[in-house]
Design a protein around this motif. Structure first.
Motif, PDB file in Angstrom:
ATOM      1  N   LEU A 137       0.833  -1.199   0.000  1.00  0.00           N
ATOM      2  CA  LEU A 137       0.000   0.000   0.000  1.00  0.00           C
ATOM      3  C   LEU A 137       0.869   1.251   0.000  1.00  0.00           C
ATOM      4  CD1 LEU A 137       0.187   0.822   3.263  1.00  0.00           C
ATOM      5  CD2 LEU A 137      -1.601  -0.871   3.446  1.00  0.00           C
ATOM      6  N   ASN A 138       0.270   2.320  -0.517  1.00  0.00           N
ATOM      7  CA  ASN A 138       0.927   3.622  -0.632  1.00  0.00           C
ATOM      8  C   ASN A 138      -0.040   4.672  -0.125  1.00  0.00           C
ATOM      9  OD1 ASN A 138       1.946   6.155  -1.632  1.00  0.00           O
ATOM     10  ND2 ASN A 138       3.239   5.015  -3.026  1.00  0.00           N
ATOM     11  N   SER A 139       0.386   5.474   0.829  1.00  0.00           N
ATOM     12  CA  SER A 139      -0.498   6.484   1.418  1.00  0.00           C
ATOM     13  C   SER A 139      -0.691   7.645   0.464  1.00  0.00           C
ATOM     14  CB  SER A 139       0.083   6.992   2.742  1.00  0.00           C
ATOM     15  OG  SER A 139      -0.721   8.027   3.271  1.00  0.00           O
ATOM     16  N   GLN A 140      -1.954   7.996   0.265  1.00  0.00           N
ATOM     17  CA  GLN A 140      -2.299   9.116  -0.601  1.00  0.00           C
ATOM     18  C   GLN A 140      -2.853  10.296   0.188  1.00  0.00           C
ATOM     19  OE1 GLN A 140      -1.706   8.821  -3.979  1.00  0.00           O
ATOM     20  NE2 GLN A 140      -0.845   6.831  -3.469  1.00  0.00           N
ATOM     21  N   ASP A 141      -2.733  10.234   1.516  1.00  0.00           N
ATOM     22  CA  ASP A 141      -3.265  11.300   2.364  1.00  0.00           C
ATOM     23  C   ASP A 141      -2.228  11.656   3.417  1.00  0.00           C
ATOM     24  OD1 ASP A 141      -5.186  13.129   3.209  1.00  0.00           O
ATOM     25  OD2 ASP A 141      -6.807  11.688   2.885  1.00  0.00           O
ATOM     26  N   ASN A 142      -2.542  12.690   4.210  1.00  0.00           N
ATOM     27  CA  ASN A 142      -1.566  13.198   5.166  1.00  0.00           C
ATOM     28  C   ASN A 142      -1.128  12.136   6.170  1.00  0.00           C
ATOM     29  OD1 ASN A 142      -1.518  15.739   4.034  1.00  0.00           O
ATOM     30  ND2 ASN A 142      -3.187  16.498   5.295  1.00  0.00           N
ATOM     31  N   PHE A 143      -2.081  11.391   6.721  1.00  0.00           N
ATOM     32  CA  PHE A 143      -1.753  10.341   7.682  1.00  0.00           C
ATOM     33  C   PHE A 143      -2.870   9.316   7.634  1.00  0.00           C
ATOM     34  CE2 PHE A 143      -0.560   8.854  12.095  1.00  0.00           C
ATOM     35  CZ  PHE A 143       0.726   8.478  11.748  1.00  0.00           C
ATOM     36  N   SER A 144      -2.636   8.252   6.887  1.00  0.00           N
ATOM     37  CA  SER A 144      -3.667   7.249   6.633  1.00  0.00           C
ATOM     38  C   SER A 144      -3.395   6.007   7.474  1.00  0.00           C
ATOM     39  CB  SER A 144      -3.700   6.879   5.149  1.00  0.00           C
ATOM     40  OG  SER A 144      -3.848   8.035   4.349  1.00  0.00           O
ATOM     41  N   THR A 145      -4.489   5.376   7.930  1.00  0.00           N
ATOM     42  CA  THR A 145      -4.398   4.208   8.800  1.00  0.00           C
ATOM     43  C   THR A 145      -5.285   3.099   8.260  1.00  0.00           C
ATOM     44  OG1 THR A 145      -4.004   5.625  10.724  1.00  0.00           O
ATOM     45  CG2 THR A 145      -4.674   3.362  11.161  1.00  0.00           C
ATOM     46  N   ILE A 146      -4.849   1.837   8.437  1.00  0.00           N
ATOM     47  CA  ILE A 146      -5.636   0.697   7.990  1.00  0.00           C
ATOM     48  C   ILE A 146      -5.273  -0.511   8.847  1.00  0.00           C
ATOM     49  CG2 ILE A 146      -3.991  -0.097   6.248  1.00  0.00           C
ATOM     50  CD1 ILE A 146      -6.420  -0.683   4.439  1.00  0.00           C
ATOM     51  N   ARG A 147      -6.270  -1.410   9.029  1.00  0.00           N
ATOM     52  CA  ARG A 147      -6.071  -2.647   9.767  1.00  0.00           C
ATOM     53  C   ARG A 147      -6.149  -3.833   8.813  1.00  0.00           C
ATOM     54  NH1 ARG A 147      -9.797  -0.232  13.583  1.00  0.00           N
ATOM     55  NH2 ARG A 147     -11.447  -1.345  12.469  1.00  0.00           N
ATOM     56  N   ALA A 148      -5.654  -4.992   9.291  1.00  0.00           N
ATOM     57  CA  ALA A 148      -5.804  -6.237   8.551  1.00  0.00           C
ATOM     58  C   ALA A 148      -7.186  -6.820   8.808  1.00  0.00           C
ATOM     59  CB  ALA A 148      -4.714  -7.223   8.956  1.00  0.00           C
ATOM     60  N   ASN A 149      -7.548  -7.862   8.066  1.00  0.00           N
ATOM     61  CA  ASN A 149      -8.870  -8.481   8.218  1.00  0.00           C
ATOM     62  C   ASN A 149      -8.862  -9.648   9.198  1.00  0.00           C
ATOM     63  OD1 ASN A 149      -7.429 -10.333   6.769  1.00  0.00           O
ATOM     64  ND2 ASN A 149      -8.858 -10.471   5.040  1.00  0.00           N
ATOM     65  N   THR A 150      -7.788  -9.817   9.951  1.00  0.00           N
ATOM     66  CA  THR A 150      -7.658 -10.917  10.896  1.00  0.00           C
ATOM     67  C   THR A 150      -7.132 -10.387  12.227  1.00  0.00           C
ATOM     68  OG1 THR A 150      -7.208 -12.483   9.113  1.00  0.00           O
ATOM     69  CG2 THR A 150      -6.513 -13.130  11.325  1.00  0.00           C
ATOM     70  N   CYS A 151      -7.683 -10.932  13.331  1.00  0.00           N
ATOM     71  CA  CYS A 151      -7.237 -10.521  14.654  1.00  0.00           C
ATOM     72  C   CYS A 151      -6.823 -11.744  15.458  1.00  0.00           C
ATOM     73  CB  CYS A 151      -8.337  -9.749  15.388  1.00  0.00           C
ATOM     74  SG  CYS A 151      -9.811 -10.738  15.754  1.00  0.00           S
ATOM     75  N   VAL A 152      -6.081 -11.511  16.538  1.00  0.00           N
ATOM     76  CA  VAL A 152      -5.609 -12.580  17.421  1.00  0.00           C
ATOM     77  C   VAL A 152      -5.923 -12.183  18.861  1.00  0.00           C
ATOM     78  CG1 VAL A 152      -3.798 -13.373  15.876  1.00  0.00           C
ATOM     79  CG2 VAL A 152      -3.295 -11.537  17.457  1.00  0.00           C
TER      80      VAL A 152
END
Length: 1341
Positions: A137-152
Motif C-alpha cells: 500500500l501507498n499512502s495518498q493522504d496526510n496520515f492514513s491508517t488501515i487494519r488487517a482483516n484478521t485478529c488474534v
C-alpha cells in the motif's frame, strides 16, 4: 483431438486409482524406422522411472503396508497410467505421514478471520493505493491508517513488513475499538502499540525513545506475545528490545495488525503468504502455511532435479535420437500434473522452486570467507535451461505465467531488501538467479512480453541502495571533510579514500551483474528477424515506461518509479549502449540522425518539439520533409516503428512457438504429438520448445538486419536521453543538496569554534561554554553521519565512470543538435527534452561533480562547444516552444556565473562571441528579457561601484532562514563576481558600430527600468498603507515575492546602465549621435526618481525596509543606491575636465531635470549635515572652479577631497569599519558605513561629484520666472512646448515628443500620424517620417 492413450493419457490428472490401464506400448516407434519396437521404449521408460523414484521405492518396499502394491505397480512399468498412480500414491503417503515437513506446526487457536490475510478496505482512514493482492500500500493522504482483516486474542503471533520508503510510519497492533483519524494513527490511541523508525520512537498514547533509525528496504518484524503481554519489534532480524509489556489481554480484547503512513510512504506486508525472512522462534504467522502443498512440491521438485541430472549426464548422441527425450518428458508430464497447480502459490515458488533453481545453477549465498564470484562467471546455465524446458513443455500457459510471475516477484523482493553489509550478498544472489532465468531465450521473451514491465517494476532490479549506518560505519571507520575553501580539514583523507575505493569495488560487482542482465534483454541475435528479437520487445516496453513517466503524462501510474531507481537505470542502460555500439555499429562518433525526429520511426507520444506542435510542423514544412526524406525510407520506417507499436498482450503460444496449427494448449499436446508421430517428430518438437543446446547460444543475425540493429541502438539512446530528463537529473540534484547541507554544517562548526575561542578569551561562564560545546557535538555527530553518506556518493554516484557517462552523453546531444540545426527549418522537429537534457547536464557537471584531473582539458573544450551552441541558439527564431527558449537562456546565464564556464565562453571564436552579444543587445520589448539582462549584469559584476560582493553587505550579519529565491543560481545578488573584459569590449563594439542596435536597446532598457521601479514603488506604498492600519493586516506572500522581484529587476537594469555608461559614455554624452541627448535626459530623469524615492527615510522605502518583513530581506538602500551612484559618478566625472560649462552636458542635463534634488545626493554620504565641515571651502571655491582651467580644476578638487576625507575620518571610524546601517535603530544610510565594500577612492569620487554639483547649483542662482505656464509642455510641465507636429499642428516639448517617437508614430492628442516635427525656436526639423525621406531621395536632381 483423439487420445491414443485412452483415459489414462497425458491430459488425465488426478483420476484413476489403483486400476491398471490397458497397455499402449505398441504406439512407440524407433527413431528413423517404421518398425515398432515397444521393448526398447519400455526399457528406457522403466530405467528412467526406477532411477527417479528409486529412493521412494526403496523406502516403501518391505517396510510399509503398501510395499507389495508398489512392487506390483513397478512390475507393470512403463504403463502410462501406472506412473500416474505411483506418483499419487507416493505423494499421498508423504502427506499422510508428514515426511520431511519444511515448516513448524501451525494452529489456528487464538485467531479470528479468513484464511487469506489482507488489509481490510472497510477499516481504512484516509486514502491508500493498493497492489493487486492488497498487501502492498501507498499512502495518498496526510496520515492514513488501515487494519488487517484478521485478529488474534491469544498465543504468539508475528508478521513482517518491508519498507518501500523511510519516512514517518507507525506500525504495530491495534484493537477494533481504536478510533483513528488523520491526526491519530496506530499508537496514538489506547490499546494500540506502534514503532516509528524514522523518529526512533514507540507509541502508546505517550511516546518514548526506542529502536534504531530504519531505511528503505528494511524488514521490520512485529511480534505480539499474548501469553506474556509483550510487544517486540525486530529490524532485519535484530531485536530492538521489548517495546511494551503488560499489554491488555482478556475477554473481548483482540489485536489486529495495523499501520499508519504519512503522505507518499509505502510498504509491503507479509502475514505469512510467503516464508518469513526472519522468523522468530515460537511465533506463528497470521496466515497458515501450505504444509501439505509444500510436502508435495518439495517431492515433485526433487524428482525434476533428478530428471535434469539424468538428461544432463546422458551422452549427446543418444539424446539427439529423440526417444530418450520423449521418455523423460513422459515422466515430466506426470510430475507437472501435480506440481503445476502448486506453482501458482507464491509460498511454494519461494520455498521450493527458488532453492532448486539456485542449486542447479550453482548460485549460492556467499559467506564472509568465500571467494567473491565476479559477475555471472561460473553459473551452470545448461542444467537450469533443462529445468526451464521441462516447465515450458509440461505446464499450462496460465500455470507457466503465474509460476514465472511469482518467481520474479520473489527475486525482486529479495533484491529490494536492505543489504546487511558492503558485500551485497542478497542482491548478488537474486540478480544471478534472474540472469539464469533470462538467459533462456524463450523464457526471456515470454517474461518481456508479460511480466518484467507489466507485473513487476523491472528497473528496480537495477537499483543500488546504500547500506545502513551500521554498515557504513564498518566500511568507513575514519571520516574526512574540508571547508569549501579547503582551509580547514578534518580527518585522514587517505583512509577516507581507501574506504571509498572499497565501496566502489563492491558496487561495481553488483553493477556488472545488472549490466549482464541488460545484455540478455537487449539481445538481437535470438530470432531470425529483428522484430521477433528480445531487443525489439525490450525497447517497446521501455518506450511505454518512458511514456508513463514523462512530464505531463496522462497515463496513471499506480507505482511511480522512485528517482534513485531511474538514476541507476540511466547509468546501466548507458553502459550497455556503449558496449553494444562498439560491437555492432563500430563507429567512433555517436550521433542521432535528425531524420529520426521527423520520419516517425520513434513514437514521441505527447512530447513537445522545439518548433511547436508536431502536427503544425508537418503541415507547414511539407516541402522540406519531402526533400529530406527519400522515398525508400518508408519501408524501413514502417519496420522500425513496430518497436513502439508492440504490445504486451501477445499470446504465449505465439511468443514461444510451443504449439502449431492452432492446436489447443493442453498439458499433453506436445507429448501426444510426439507419441503419434514417432521419435523423429519428437526431435522436431524439442527444437520447437528449445530443448536443444542451441537454446544457450544465440542464433547468428542476418546481414539485412544490420541497419535495424543500428537504429535500434539509436532508439535506445534517444530513450536514455529522455530518461535523464525525466528523473536522473532530479536525483543528482537531491544528492548535491545533501552535500550542500554538509557544507552548511561545516560552516556552523567553524562558527561555533570561533565563538568558543572568543568566549574563552573573555572568560565567559561555564554554562555558556557547555551550551556551545553541546551544539558543536550535535553538528559533529551529524557531520560524521553525512561524511559516511558522502563516501557512498563519491564511490557509487559521483564516480569517474558516472562522470564520463554524462560527458559522453552530453557530447552526443550536442553533436545531434548541431546536425539538426544544420538542416534548416527541420530543426524545429527536435524534441524539447534534448535541449532540457543538455542544459541539465551542464548544471550537473558544473555544480554536482568534481572534474577528474585527467579530464580538465577535454571538459573545458566540451564546455566551450556547449557554450557556443547556447550563444548562437538562445535567440533562434526556429525555437518556438517557450520552455526550451527559457532553458537555453537560463543555461547561458549559468555559464557566465562561474569563472570556469565563463572562460569557456571567452574561448569561443570571436564571431560567435559577437553574435552572442548582438543577440543579447536586442530590444527588450516583446520577449523574455530578465535572464538576458542578468547575463549582462554578470559581465559587469566585480567592476561596478561597490559591486564586488557575493552577498549584499546589508545581509551579511542577518540571521534566520535564507530567502527562498537566493538558492537559485540565476539570482543576481548571490553570485560571486567574475567580470568579463572580453565581453565588455564586445558590448562596446556592437553599440558603437550599430546605431540600429544601440538606440532601440537603450530605449527599451530605460523603458523597462521605468516600469520595474514604478511597480516596485507602488507595491511599497501598498505595504506601507497596510502596516499603518490600526487593525492587524496580513500581507499576501505572493505580493511580497512580486515586490522583491521588481526590486531585483530594477537593480539589474541599473547595473547594466552603469556598465554601458562606464565602457561607452559617448552613447549618452556625445550629442552628435542621434538620440544621445534624449537618452541622457531620460537617464537623468530616472536616476533622480530613484534617488528621491530611496535616499530619504521619511518615504515608503525607508518605512518598509525598517519593518524587516520576511520575504523582503533583499530590499535595502545599499544595492540600489550604489548602482545609481556608479552611474552618476561616471557621468559627472567626464564633466570635470570640460573648461566650457556648456560642454558639461551631463551636469547640465541633470540640473535641468525638474525632479533633481541636491538633498537626495547628500543622502549618499549620510546627509548635508555630515558635509558641513567642508561646506565653506566648497562654496568659496565654486566661482573659481567654474572659471579655472581644466588642470587647475582637477588639482583643486583633489586637494579639497583629501581635506574632506581627513575631516570625516573620525566619524567613519566611530561607527566601526564593519558596522552596517541598522534600519530599526534609525541610523541614516551612508556609503561610509560600508568601508569593506566601498573603497576610499570611490568615497572620494562621490565627494567630488557632490562638491561639483554644489558649485554648479550655486553658480546658476535662482531660476527666472519668465516662462508663462501656457507655453509649457502639457505632458511634463518642465520645458517650453517648442516642438510642433505636422500635419495636426499640436505641440509639446522636444524631449517628450522625441521620446514618444522612439516607440510610436502617432500624435499625443489626436492620434494622427506625425509626418514632421519642427523646433519653433530654431526652425530645425527634428523628425521626419521615413516615407517622406524615401520620397525626397527618389526625386531627380
Amino acid at each position: 483431438m483423439s487420445n491414443p492413450m485412452g483415459n489414462s493419457a497425458v491430459g488425465y490428472r488426478g483420476g484413476g486409482g489403483p486400476t491398471m490401464p490397458r497397455d499402449n506400448r505398441q504406439d512407440f516407434t524407433i527413431a528413423g524406422s517404421s518398425v515398432h519396437c515397444p521393448k526398447q521404449t519400455d526399457r528406457l521408460l522403466d530405467t528412467i522411472v526406477r532411477h527417479v523414484f528409486k529412493e521412494d521405492l526403496n523406502q516403501y518396499r518391505g517396510s510399509h503396508p503398501d510395499g507389495q502394491y508398489l512392487d506390483g505397480i513397478c512390475s507393470e512399468l512403463p504403463e502410462y497410467g501406472t506412473v500416474q498412480c505411483l506418483l499419487r500414491l507416493i505423494l499421498d503417503n508423504h502427506i499422510r505421514y508428514q515426511r520431511s515437513c519444511p515448516v513448524p506446526p501451525w494452529s489456528p487457536e487464538g485467531r479470528l478471520g479468513p484464511h487469506r490475510v489482507q488489509f481490510d478496505l472497510k477499516s481504512c482512514v484516509g486514502s491508500f493505493s493498493f497492489n493487486h493482492d492488497r498487501l502492498g500500500l501507498n499512502s495518498q493522504d496526510n496520515f492514513s491508517t488501515i487494519r488487517a482483516n484478521t485478529c488474534v486474542y491469544k498465543a504468539k503471533w508475528q508478521y513482517e513488513l518491508m519498507l518501500g520508503t523511510k519516512g514517518v510510519m507507525q506500525v504495530g497492533w491495534a484493537t477494533m475499538g481504536c478510533q483513528f483519524s488523520q491526526e491519530k494513527g496506530v499508537g496514538d490511541t489506547p490499546d494500540s502499540y506502534a514503532y516509528d523508525g524514522n523518529r526512533q520512537r514507540k507509541w502508546n498514547v505517550a511516546t518514548y525513545k526506542y529502536g534504531a533509525m530504519w531505511q528503505c528496504g528494511d524488514i521490520i518484524s512485529c511480534t505480539l506475545d499474548l501469553e506474556e503481554g509483550v510487544v517486540k519489534f525486530y529490524r532485519n532480524g535484530k531485536s530492538l528490545g521489548p517495546a511494551f509489556s503488560n499489554v491488555k489481554t482478556g475477554p473481548g480484547v483482540a489485536y489486529f495488525p495495523a499501520v499508519s503512513l504519512a503522505l507518499g510512504e509505502n510498504l509491503i506486508v507479509n502475514f505469512g503468504a510467503t516464508p518469513f525472512r526472519y522468523p522468530q522462534f515460537g511465533f506463528s504467522p497470521l496466515e497458515a502455511p501450505p504444509s501439505s502443498d509444500l510436502v508435495k512440491a518439495h517431492r515433485c521438485v526433487s524428482w525434476l532435479i533428478s530428471l535434469v541430472d539424468l538428461q544432463s549426464s546422458w551422452p549427446q548422441e543418444q539424446l539427439n535420437g529423440g526417444r530418450w527425450k520423449a521418455c523423460i518428458l513422459i515422466v515430466v508430464q506426470h510430475i507437472a500434473a501435480h506440481l503445476g497447480p502448486l506453482l501458482a502459490t507464491p509460498y511454494i515458488v519461494e520455498a521450493c522452486l527458488v532453492p532448486a533453481l539456485a542449486e542447479m545453477a550453482e548460485v549460492s549465498q556467499e559467506t564472509q570467507a568465500s571467494s567473491h564470484r565476479l559477475g555471472t562467471i561460473g553459473l551452470n546455465l545448461p542444467k537450469a535451461h533443462i529445468l526451464f524446458d521441462f516447465l515450458m513443455a509440461s505446464l499450462e500457459s496460465h500455470e507457466l505465467l503465474k509460476c514465472l510471475e511469482n518467481l520474479i516477484i520473489c527475486l525482486l523482493t529479495g533484491h529490494k531488501q536492505a543489504a546487511e553489509n558492503i558485500h551485497f550478498r542478497g542482491q548478488k544472489y537474486n540478480l544471478r538467479l534472474l540472469y539464469v532465468l533470462l538467459s533462456h531465450t524463450s523464457l526471456r521473451k515470454y517474461c518481456l512480453s508479460h511480466i518484467l514491465f507489466d507485473k513487476v517494476r523491472f528497473p528496480s532490479f537495477l537499483n543500488m541502495k546504500t547500506i545502513d549506518e551500521e554498515g557504513l560505519s564498518e566500511v568507513v571507520p575514519s571520516v574526512w571533510w574540508s571547508s569549501k575553501d579547503g582551509a580547514v580539514i578534518t580527518g585522514c583523507k587517505q583512509a577516507y579514500d581507501d574506504s571509498c575505493n572499497i565501496i566502489h569495488t563492491a558496487v561495481k560487482e553488483v553493477e556488472e551483474i545488472q549490466v549482464s542482465i541488460l545484455r540478455q534483454l537487449l539481445s538481437v541475435n535470438d530470432a531470425p528477424n529483428y522484430q521477433d528479437s528480445s531487443r525489439a520487445l525490450f525497447l517497446a516496453k521501455f518506450r511505454t515506461f518512458l511514456k508513463e513517466h514523462a512530464p505531463g503524462s496522462r497515463v496513471p501510474v499506480v507505482g511511480y518509479t522512485p528517482l534513485p531507481v531511474i538514476l541507476c537505470l540511466f547509468h546501466r542502460l548507458l553502459t550497455i549502449f556503449h558496449e553494444l555500439w562498439k560491437i555492432e555499429a563500430r563507429e567512433a562518433e555517436v550521433i542521432i540522425p535528425p531524420r529520426l525526429f521527423y520520419d516517425r520511426s520513434i513514437n514521441y507520444f505527447d512530447t513537445h518539439r522545439l518548433g511547436g506542435l508536431e502536427s503544425h510542423l508537418m503541415k507547414t514544412l511539407k516541402k522540406e520533409l519531402a526533400k529530406a526524406l527519400p522515398v525508400s525510407h518508408a519501408d524501413t520506417s514502417k519496420v522500425i516503428s513496430e518497436l513502439d507499436n508492440a504490445t504486451a498482450g501477445v499470446s504465449s503460444a505465439e511468443d514461444m512457438k510451443i504449439i502449431h496449427n492452432n492446436e489447443p494448449s493442453t498439458s499433453g499436446a506436445v507429448l501426444g504429438k510426439a507419441l503419434v508421430s514417432g521419435e523423429s517428430s519428437i526431435d522436431s518438437g524439442m527444437r520447437v520448445v528449445n530443448v536443444t543446446p542451441g537454446d544457450i547460444e544465440d542464433k547468428p543475425s542476418h546481414s539485412g538486419n544490420s541497419r535495424m540493429m543500428r537504429d535500434s541502438l539509436l532508439h535506445l539512446l534517444d530513450g536514455i536521453i529522455l530518461l535523464y530528463h525525466i528523473g536522473a537529473h532530479k536525483q543528482l540534484g537531491k544528492v548535491a543538496a545533501q552535500r550542500d547541507s554538509m557544507n552548511d554544517n561545516i560552516t556552523h562548526v567553524l562558527e561555533i569554534d570561533k565563538k568558543l575561542e572568543y568566549c574563552r578569551e573573555k572568560g565567559s561562564s561555564t554554562s555558556q561554554l557547555k551550551e556551545l560545546i553541546g551544539s558543536r557535538d550535535v553538528f559533529m555527530n551529524k557531520l560524521q553521519e553525512q561524511a559516511r553518506q558522502q563516501a557512498w556518493v563519491i564511490a557509487a554516484i559521483h564516480s569517474t565512470e558516472k562522470y564520463s557517462h554524462l560527458v559522453s552523453l552530453m557530447q552526443v546531444i550536442l553533436s545531434t543538435l548541431k546536425a539538426a540545426s544544420s538542416e534548416g527549418e527541420l530543426f524545429g522537429f527536435v524534441p524539447d527534452f534534448y535541449i532540457e537534457s543538455l542544459t541539465e547536464m551542464c548544471t550537473a557537471l558544473r555544480l554536482y561533480f568534481t572534474v577528474p584531473p585527467e579530464s580538465i582539458l577535454s571538459s573545458q573544450c566540451l564546455l566551450t562547444s556547449v557554450g557556443e551552441f547556447l550563444a548562437l541558439h538562445f535567440c533562434d527564431s526556429r525555437i518556438v516552444y517557450a520552455d526550451s527558449k527559457d532553458s537555453l537562456i537560463q543555461a547561458l546565464a549559468g555559464f557566465v556565473c562561474h569563472q570556469t564556464t565563463l572562460t569557456a565562453l571567452e574561448n569561443m571564436p570571436e564571431a560567435s562571441r559577437q553574435q552572442m552579444v548582438r543577440n543579447l543587445l536586442q530590444p527588450y520589448e516583446n520577449r523574455a528579457w530578465a535572464q538576458n539582462n542578468w547575463i549582462l549584469v554578470r559581465f559587469w559584476k566585480g567592476c561596478g561601484f561597490g559591486f564586488r560582493y557575493t552577498r549584499s553587505p546589508h545581509m551579511t550579519n542577518k540571521f534566520g532562514p535564507k530567502p527562498a529565491h537566493t538558492d537559485n543560481p540565476n539570482f543576481t545578488q548571490t553570485t560571486a563576481p567574475c567580470p568579463s573584459p572580453v565581453f565588455q569590449r564586445h558590448v562596446v563594439e556592437v553599440l558603437e558600430s550599430s546605431l540600429d542596435v544601440a538606440t532601440p536597446f537603450l530605449n527599451s532598457l530605460l523603458n523597462q527600468l521605468n516600469w520595474a521601479f514604478s511597480e516596485f514603488i507602488g507595491m511599497l506604498q501598498e505595504i506601507q498603507n497596510a502596516s499603518n492600519r490600526p487593525e492587524r493586516v496580513f500581507i499576501d506572500s505572493r505580493q511580497l515575492r512580486i515586490c522583491a522581484t521588481c526590486f531585483d529587476l530594477a537593480l539589474a537594469l541599473l547595473r547594466v546602465l552603469e556598465m554601458i555608461v562606464n565602457i561607452a559614455p559617448q552613447l549618452f554624452t556625445n550629442f552628435s549621435r542621434p538620440n544621445a541627448e534624449l537618452l541622457l535626459s531620460r537617464l537623468c530623469q530616472l536616476l533622480c526618481q530613484v534617488l528621491n524615492r530611496v535616499s530619504g527615510w521619511s518615504g515608503c522605502f525607508g518605512h518598509v525596509v525598517g519593518l524587516e518583513i520576511p520575504g523582503l530581506e533583499t530590499i535595502h538602500q545599499y544595492p540600489i543606491l550604489t548602482a545609481v551612484t556608479g552611474i552618476l559618478v561616471t557621468l559627472i566625472s567626464h564633466d570635470f575636465v570640460q573648461v566650457n560649462p556648456k560642454a558639461q552636458v551631463a551636469t547640465r542635463t541633470l540640473l535641468n531635470e525638474p525632479s533633481f534634488q541636491l538633498s537626495s545626493v547628500y543622502q549618499l554620504l549620510g546627509g548635508q549635515d555630515v558635509l558641513k565641515p567642508s561646506a565653506t571651502s566648497a562654496y568659496a571655491g565654486a566661482s573659481a572652479l567654474s572659471s579655472a582651467s581644466a588642470s587647475d580644476r582637477a588639482r583643486r578638487l583633489n586637494e579639497e577631497c583629501s581635506i574632506n576625507l581627513e575631516c570625516l575620518q573620525f566619524s567613519a571610524l566611530a561607527r566601526g569599519a564593519n558596522s552596517h546601517a541598522n534600519n530599526s535603530s534609525g541610523i541614516k544610510f551612508s556609503l561610509r558605513n560600508y568601508l569593506d565594500d566601498v573603497t576610499s577612492s570611490e568615497i572620494s569620487q562621490v565627494e567630488r561629484v557632490i562638491m561639483h554639483l554644489e558649485a554648479c547649483v550655486e553658480s546658476r542662482g535662482e531660476p527666472t520666472s519668465g516662462d508663462d505656464e501656457d507655453t509649457l509642455c502639457t505632458i511634463c510641465y518642465a520645458y517650453p512646448a517648442s516642438a510642433v507636429f505636422q500635419p495636426c499642428t499640436h505641440s509639446s516639448c522636444r524631449a517628450c515628443v522625441t521620446q514618444h517617437l522612439m516607440n510610436r508614430s502617432d500624435c499625443f492628442f489626436c492620434k494622427t500620424t506625425i509626418q514632421v516635427v519642427t523646433d519653433q525656436s530654431t526652425g530645425i526639423i527634428v523628425y521626419q517620417a521615413q516615407s517622406l525621406v524615401k520620397t525626397s531621395d527618389q526625386k531627380p536632381k
